[in-house]
Design a protein around this motif. Structure first.
Motif, PDB file in Angstrom:
ATOM      1  N   SER A 103     -26.507 -55.109 -35.384  1.00 59.28           N
ATOM      2  CA  SER A 103     -27.186 -54.299 -36.395  1.00 59.28           C
ATOM      3  C   SER A 103     -28.546 -54.895 -36.745  1.00 59.28           C
ATOM      4  CB  SER A 103     -26.321 -54.234 -37.654  1.00 59.28           C
ATOM      5  OG  SER A 103     -26.275 -55.524 -38.267  1.00 59.28           O
ATOM      6  N   ASP A 104     -29.299 -54.169 -37.572  1.00 61.45           N
ATOM      7  CA  ASP A 104     -30.572 -54.697 -38.048  1.00 61.45           C
ATOM      8  C   ASP A 104     -30.353 -55.967 -38.867  1.00 61.45           C
ATOM      9  OD1 ASP A 104     -31.602 -52.484 -36.830  1.00 61.45           O
ATOM     10  OD2 ASP A 104     -32.335 -51.519 -38.666  1.00 61.45           O
TER      11      ASP A 104
ATOM     12  N   ASN B  54     -31.398 -47.133 -33.711  1.00 62.46           N
ATOM     13  CA  ASN B  54     -30.493 -46.165 -34.354  1.00 62.46           C
ATOM     14  C   ASN B  54     -29.081 -46.716 -34.527  1.00 62.46           C
ATOM     15  OD1 ASN B  54     -32.685 -44.319 -34.072  1.00 62.46           O
ATOM     16  ND2 ASN B  54     -31.943 -43.761 -32.035  1.00 62.46           N
ATOM     17  N   TRP B  55     -28.965 -47.983 -34.929  1.00 66.51           N
ATOM     18  CA  TRP B  55     -27.638 -48.551 -35.172  1.00 66.51           C
ATOM     19  C   TRP B  55     -26.896 -47.770 -36.245  1.00 66.51           C
ATOM     20  CZ3 TRP B  55     -24.688 -52.470 -33.022  1.00 66.51           C
ATOM     21  CH2 TRP B  55     -23.556 -52.850 -33.747  1.00 66.51           C
TER      22      TRP B  55
ATOM     23  N   ALA C 109     -32.515 -52.792 -30.348  1.00 72.05           N
ATOM     24  CA  ALA C 109     -31.369 -51.986 -30.790  1.00 72.05           C
ATOM     25  C   ALA C 109     -31.876 -50.860 -31.681  1.00 72.05           C
ATOM     26  CB  ALA C 109     -30.368 -52.857 -31.545  1.00 72.05           C
TER      27      ALA C 109
ATOM     28  N   GLN D 226     -22.297 -51.580 -40.825  1.00 73.35           N
ATOM     29  CA  GLN D 226     -22.387 -52.901 -40.203  1.00 73.35           C
ATOM     30  C   GLN D 226     -21.257 -53.135 -39.188  1.00 73.35           C
ATOM     31  OE1 GLN D 226     -24.493 -55.204 -39.950  1.00 73.35           O
ATOM     32  NE2 GLN D 226     -23.395 -57.086 -39.465  1.00 73.35           N
TER      33      GLN D 226
ATOM     34  N   GLN E 262     -21.897 -49.494 -34.306  1.00 66.41           N
ATOM     35  CA  GLN E 262     -23.095 -48.683 -34.115  1.00 66.41           C
ATOM     36  C   GLN E 262     -22.774 -47.204 -34.243  1.00 66.41           C
ATOM     37  OE1 GLN E 262     -21.431 -50.354 -31.823  1.00 66.41           O
ATOM     38  NE2 GLN E 262     -21.539 -49.419 -29.788  1.00 66.41           N
TER      39      GLN E 262
ATOM     40  N   PHE F 180     -26.901 -44.441 -31.278  1.00 63.49           N
ATOM     41  CA  PHE F 180     -27.387 -45.761 -30.880  1.00 63.49           C
ATOM     42  C   PHE F 180     -27.931 -45.745 -29.452  1.00 63.49           C
ATOM     43  CE2 PHE F 180     -26.460 -49.919 -28.857  1.00 63.49           C
ATOM     44  CZ  PHE F 180     -27.302 -50.711 -29.620  1.00 63.49           C
TER      45      PHE F 180
END
Length: 332
Positions: A283-284, A90-91, A88, A95, A98, A102
């Protein structure tokens, strides 16, 4: 170096491409791929059904391997470190959703079906030590998608009744395993008795064959309704899911392989106070939390079959046929 690229001019729509290794930017790393896994988006690219397709792009979103080279600014990672890649990209900082930039690794950017790949260092995480290369490669995209749908969007709670539809596919198998690990009372649906039996062996409470016209009545009789439903099909099955949702229940969609529904039972939605939510990737933070859960609970992905890169077309054909139980993995 060798990579499996999209080439829609060929009848197989795949091509083994010889390419020069990519240069490593100051904030990037080069990874020697040990294993890569297929996702449905790879087959959709092959069929020309994915947006913004480009011929000559190396496919693949999931991969595990060892770091072979570090960019000049990378200090948090080491050469020869065993890693997996978060696909994933460039989210963004929100939170909840995206950002507009993305992307998913493997289209339009080069992906993991190659002997080597260069990615930004912040996409790289230490491989859980209890996983083989093939198991680790099976985890990222489907595991992240399942985790966000189940935990962030679905807000699963201990002892809740959870239905995961379409058990056998990558996301569904992870959603099932994660729900079990988090204390849910888990049920699955599938058109395959063999896949339902596999789910029962994992510890699910029961399974329903959605080809049976009476499956919703059977499910309600056994459960009185589900608190949380995780689905990747939608289409005209939506009204069946609405039927089997408990009052106040949540239905989370991470895909729509059957397309849009012909009609929606809106009255049942508002009268039963149901929540319908969409979810995609994660997300990350979701990825890190997913890895923590996998490590703490020693969860192992189900690997269907392993193919060599030279037999990539056979691997793609197996995914297209929908016969797999778990993830299809390729090795260089």
């Amino acid at each position: 170096m060798l990579g499996i690229t999209l080439n829609r001019k060929l009848s197989s729509q795949l091509e083994e491409l010889k390419f020069e290794p990519f240069s490593v930017g100051e904030n990037q790393v080069k990874i020697k791929i040990k294993a890569a896994a297929l996702n449905h988006r790879d087959e959709w690219c092959r069929q020309g059904l994915y947006p913004n397709l480009k011929d000559g792009v190396i496919l693949g979103s999931d991969g595990s391997g060892t770091i072979s080279e570090l960019g000049s600014n990378v200090t948090s990672l080491q050469v020869n470190q065993e890693v997996i890649v978060n696909p994933a990209m460039n989210w963004g900082q929100n939170q909840k959703v995206q950002g507009k930039d993305f992307q998913i690794l493997g289209m339009p950017s080069h992906g993991t079906l190659a002997e080597e790949i260069v990615v930004d260092a912040d996409r790289v995480h230490t491989k859980p030590t209890h996983l083989s290369w093939e198991e680790a490669a099976a985890l990222p995209l489907a595991g992240l998608t399942a985790y966000r749908a189940l935990v962030y969007q679905g807000q699963i709670q201990t002892r809740e009744k959870v239905l995961v539809t379409g058990f056998g596919g990558g996301v569904a198998q992870f959603a099932t395993q994660f729900a079990l690990a988090l204390g849910g009372e888990v049920y699955v649906s599938s058109s395959s008795p063999e896949k339902i039996n596999k789910a029962l062996a994992l510890g699910v409470k029961d399974g329903f064959n959605y080809k049976n016209q009476n499956w919703t009545s059977e499910a309600l009789e056994k459960t009185a309704g589900f608190d949380l439903i995780v689905d990747g099909a939608v289409g005209d099955t939506l009204n069946d899911l609405i039927k089997v949702a408990s009052p106040g229940g949540r239905i989370v969609f991470y895909g729509a392989t059957l397309g849009n529904p012909g009609k929606i039972e809106a009255r049942k939605i508002f009268w039963n106070q149901l929540k319908l939510m969409g979810s995609t990737m994660g997300s990350d933070r979701d990825f890190k939390d997913m890895l923590d859960l996998v490590t703490q609970k020693q969860i192992k992905p189900i690997v269907d079959q392993v193919f060599s890169f030279s037999h990539a077309a056979k691997a793609f054909d197996r995914m297209k046929a929908g016969d797999q139980m778990g993830k299809i993995v390729l090795i260089p």
